[in-house]
Design a protein around this motif. Structure first.
Motif, PDB file in Angstrom:
ATOM      1  N   UNK A 127       0.764  -1.239  -0.128  1.00 57.14           N
ATOM      2  CA  UNK A 127       0.109  -0.027  -0.063  1.00 57.14           C
ATOM      3  C   UNK A 127       0.825   1.139   0.002  1.00 57.14           C
ATOM      4  N   UNK A 128       0.684   2.038  -1.024  1.00 55.13           N
ATOM      5  CA  UNK A 128       1.580   3.436  -1.102  1.00 55.13           C
ATOM      6  C   UNK A 128       0.625   4.705  -1.214  1.00 55.13           C
ATOM      7  N   UNK A 129       0.986   5.443  -0.020  1.00 50.60           N
ATOM      8  CA  UNK A 129       0.004   6.631  -0.058  1.00 50.60           C
ATOM      9  C   UNK A 129       0.794   7.872  -0.076  1.00 50.60           C
ATOM     10  N   UNK A 130       0.821   8.715  -0.915  1.00 53.49           N
ATOM     11  CA  UNK A 130       1.580  10.138  -0.883  1.00 53.49           C
ATOM     12  C   UNK A 130       2.868   9.853  -0.617  1.00 53.49           C
ATOM     13  N   UNK A 131       3.553   8.962  -1.617  1.00 54.32           N
ATOM     14  CA  UNK A 131       5.171   8.577  -1.342  1.00 54.32           C
ATOM     15  C   UNK A 131       6.179   9.777  -1.426  1.00 54.32           C
ATOM     16  N   UNK A 132       7.072   9.598  -0.660  1.00 54.86           N
ATOM     17  CA  UNK A 132       8.368  10.800  -1.044  1.00 54.86           C
ATOM     18  C   UNK A 132       8.982  10.721  -1.870  1.00 54.86           C
ATOM     19  N   UNK A 133       9.906  11.439  -2.408  1.00 54.78           N
ATOM     20  CA  UNK A 133      10.710  11.390  -3.491  1.00 54.78           C
ATOM     21  C   UNK A 133      11.391  10.258  -3.271  1.00 54.78           C
ATOM     22  N   UNK A 134      11.969   9.772  -2.029  1.00 51.04           N
ATOM     23  CA  UNK A 134      12.848   8.647  -1.751  1.00 51.04           C
ATOM     24  C   UNK A 134      12.016   7.498  -2.090  1.00 51.04           C
ATOM     25  N   UNK A 135      10.891   7.312  -1.505  1.00 51.87           N
ATOM     26  CA  UNK A 135       9.976   6.073  -1.672  1.00 51.87           C
ATOM     27  C   UNK A 135       9.855   5.862  -3.254  1.00 51.87           C
ATOM     28  N   UNK A 136       9.546   6.907  -4.017  1.00 48.21           N
ATOM     29  CA  UNK A 136       9.119   6.855  -5.479  1.00 48.21           C
ATOM     30  C   UNK A 136      10.362   6.255  -6.129  1.00 48.21           C
ATOM     31  N   UNK A 137      11.403   6.598  -5.620  1.00 48.90           N
ATOM     32  CA  UNK A 137      12.483   6.084  -6.484  1.00 48.90           C
ATOM     33  C   UNK A 137      12.891   4.700  -5.988  1.00 48.90           C
ATOM     34  N   UNK A 138      12.442   4.100  -4.767  1.00 49.42           N
ATOM     35  CA  UNK A 138      12.708   3.050  -4.173  1.00 49.42           C
ATOM     36  C   UNK A 138      11.711   2.243  -5.307  1.00 49.42           C
ATOM     37  N   UNK A 139      10.588   2.493  -5.202  1.00 48.55           N
ATOM     38  CA  UNK A 139       9.276   1.985  -6.071  1.00 48.55           C
ATOM     39  C   UNK A 139      10.003   1.402  -7.489  1.00 48.55           C
ATOM     40  N   UNK A 140      10.654   2.656  -8.133  1.00 47.35           N
ATOM     41  CA  UNK A 140      10.917   2.252  -9.648  1.00 47.35           C
ATOM     42  C   UNK A 140      12.300   1.524  -9.626  1.00 47.35           C
ATOM     43  N   UNK A 141      13.286   1.841  -8.597  1.00 45.02           N
ATOM     44  CA  UNK A 141      14.539   1.298  -8.971  1.00 45.02           C
ATOM     45  C   UNK A 141      14.610  -0.050  -8.221  1.00 45.02           C
ATOM     46  N   UNK A 142      13.985  -0.035  -7.061  1.00 43.49           N
ATOM     47  CA  UNK A 142      14.064  -1.672  -6.194  1.00 43.49           C
ATOM     48  C   UNK A 142      13.191  -2.668  -6.564  1.00 43.49           C
ATOM     49  N   UNK A 143      11.891  -1.923  -6.735  1.00 49.12           N
ATOM     50  CA  UNK A 143      10.684  -2.832  -7.204  1.00 49.12           C
ATOM     51  C   UNK A 143      10.287  -2.821  -8.382  1.00 49.12           C
TER      52      UNK A 143
END
Length: 241
Positions: A25-41
């Motif tokens: 579940x992703x709610x209002x992700x930070x810039x760092x979390x967005x990068x993680x979702x793209x790069x890591x996941x």
């Protein structure tokens, strides 16, 4: 915020990190979390961007091994002048080979209900079933708000018979706008759901639940017809002062 949930012994529990069969579940992700979702996941960057766009409409899109489903969800809010408004907000669902991600710019009641345990029979390991269950509860939430609109409208009309007040008239106008939003969203969601049910988006499984399409269509008709709400008569106009 990124949270992880998994069904264990028929109970939804929160887990510390990504693991097989979990829901993210992703709610209002930070810039760092967005990068993680793209790069890591490995989430498609355009899919993530679309999921966080408040102007997106209900649709389905596929890219390689990922599927994006955007559906409209119903929202209720009380403004500073105590006017009750209803509108819709998109929810992005990204399905990968192993996981389901739900992504929204703000907190979502449907997601909150799942997390809190108010939605039963959640099985995160069955991706198709999980998505259908979410869609069922999104549709049910429209029904709840439509009933609330109907109830509020009846109360406002009774007040209008006794007096001409700006607040009641404004509330009636807001309710009419809400019905237009809901009608448009329900029709779009119905098209999206039909694509899912035809197996064009995610592969149906033996554990998938039958989705009550007629429920969605009846809600759409009810909303389109104004769910019994009549427009303010021409004798009622906004009075100054």
């Amino acid at each position: 915020m990124v949270s992880y949930y998994k069904t264990v012994a028929n109970r939804l529990i929160e887990v510390d990190s990504l693991m097989p069969g979990c829901w993210i579940s992703v709610v209002d992700p930070t810039a760092q979390e967005r990068k993680m979702l793209i790069d890591d996941y490995g989430l498609d960057s355009d899919f993530l961007k679309s999921s966080l766009d408040e102007e997106e409409s209900s649709r389905v899109e596929q890219e390689e091994n990922q599927t994006l489903i955007i559906v409209d969800t119903a929202v209720s809010e009380v403004q500073k002048d105590d006017t009750l408004i209803f509108y819709t907000m998109p929810l992005g669902i990204i399905i990968t080979d192993h996981y389901v991600f739900t992504i929204s710019l703000r907190e979502n009641k449907v997601i909150d209900d799942v997390v809190s345990g108010r939605v039963r029979n959640i099985q995160t390991q069955f991706r198709t079933q999980f998505v259908l269950r979410l869609m069922m509860n999104i549709t049910a939430s429209f029904l709840v708000y439509l009933k609330q609109i109907d109830k509020t409208s009846s109360a406002m009309q009774r007040k209008l018979h006794g007096a001409m007040k700006n607040h009641e008239l404004i509330q009636m106008l807001e309710l009419e706008k809400s019905l237009i939003y809901f009608s448009t969203s329900l029709k779009s969601n119905d098209v999206t759901m039909n694509k899912i049910l035809r197996g064009r988006v995610v592969k149906p499984t033996t554990t998938s639940l039958p989705f009550p399409c007629e429920k969605t269509r009846s809600l759409t008709m009810w909303s389109a017809d104004g769910c019994g709400i009549s427009r303010p008569s021409s004798g009622h106009s906004l009075c100054c002062g």
